[in-house]
Design an enzyme around this catalytic site. Sequence first.
Site, PDB file in Angstrom:
ATOM      1  N   LYS A  22      -9.219  19.179  25.019  1.00  0.00           N
ATOM      2  CA  LYS A  22      -8.485  19.043  26.284  1.00  0.00           C
ATOM      3  C   LYS A  22      -7.139  19.751  26.196  1.00  0.00           C
ATOM      4  O   LYS A  22      -6.714  20.429  27.132  1.00  0.00           O
ATOM      5  CB  LYS A  22      -8.269  17.558  26.594  1.00  0.00           C
ATOM      6  N   CYS A 116       0.957   9.783  32.323  1.00  0.00           N
ATOM      7  CA  CYS A 116       1.267   9.539  30.917  1.00  0.00           C
ATOM      8  C   CYS A 116       1.431   8.047  30.669  1.00  0.00           C
ATOM      9  O   CYS A 116       2.312   7.417  31.232  1.00  0.00           O
ATOM     10  CB  CYS A 116       2.522  10.286  30.493  1.00  0.00           C
ATOM     11  N   PRO A 122       9.748  13.819  28.823  1.00  0.00           N
ATOM     12  CA  PRO A 122      10.453  14.654  29.793  1.00  0.00           C
ATOM     13  C   PRO A 122       9.856  16.050  29.919  1.00  0.00           C
ATOM     14  O   PRO A 122       9.170  16.535  29.019  1.00  0.00           O
ATOM     15  CB  PRO A 122      11.883  14.709  29.246  1.00  0.00           C
TER      16      PRO A 122
END
Length: 151
Positions: A22, A116, A122
Amino acid sequence: MSNWLVHGNAVLSGTVSAQGSKNAALPILAAALLVEEPVTLLNCPVIRDTENMLRILESLGCTVKREGNALVVDSRTANRSVLPTALSGELRSSIFLLGSVLSRFGEADAPYPGGCEIGNRPIDLHLEGLRCLRAEIEERGGRICCKGTLV
């Protein structure tokens, strides 16, 4: 991780098929938006994240189809620079599309990525990289709006 303990005198044999990665497939799919011919990706995992990325690409106007073990993305028909909120909100890797869309159309409008579950991660390095390529970035109303020609 589980362990298996095998007792006996029999020889183990057989085959195992492993899906592709992935973490390799998602940036490749984002980059497919930059190519002027169909991109074929073999052994792309069939999981929620890759399927969401494909749906985002389709929402931008790309054609996507699976042919057996091959996934074909044709971005020649891409015609939109706005990433859909619902799909992008489910996929952390939707941030990968920001640079591709900006490069392709000269502008990009994306929601902050979601998806997430392992904590705060960030995106400042993504945005700083685009700024270093001379993108103009404005963050407003939960969206990232970019314009410019990348250098």
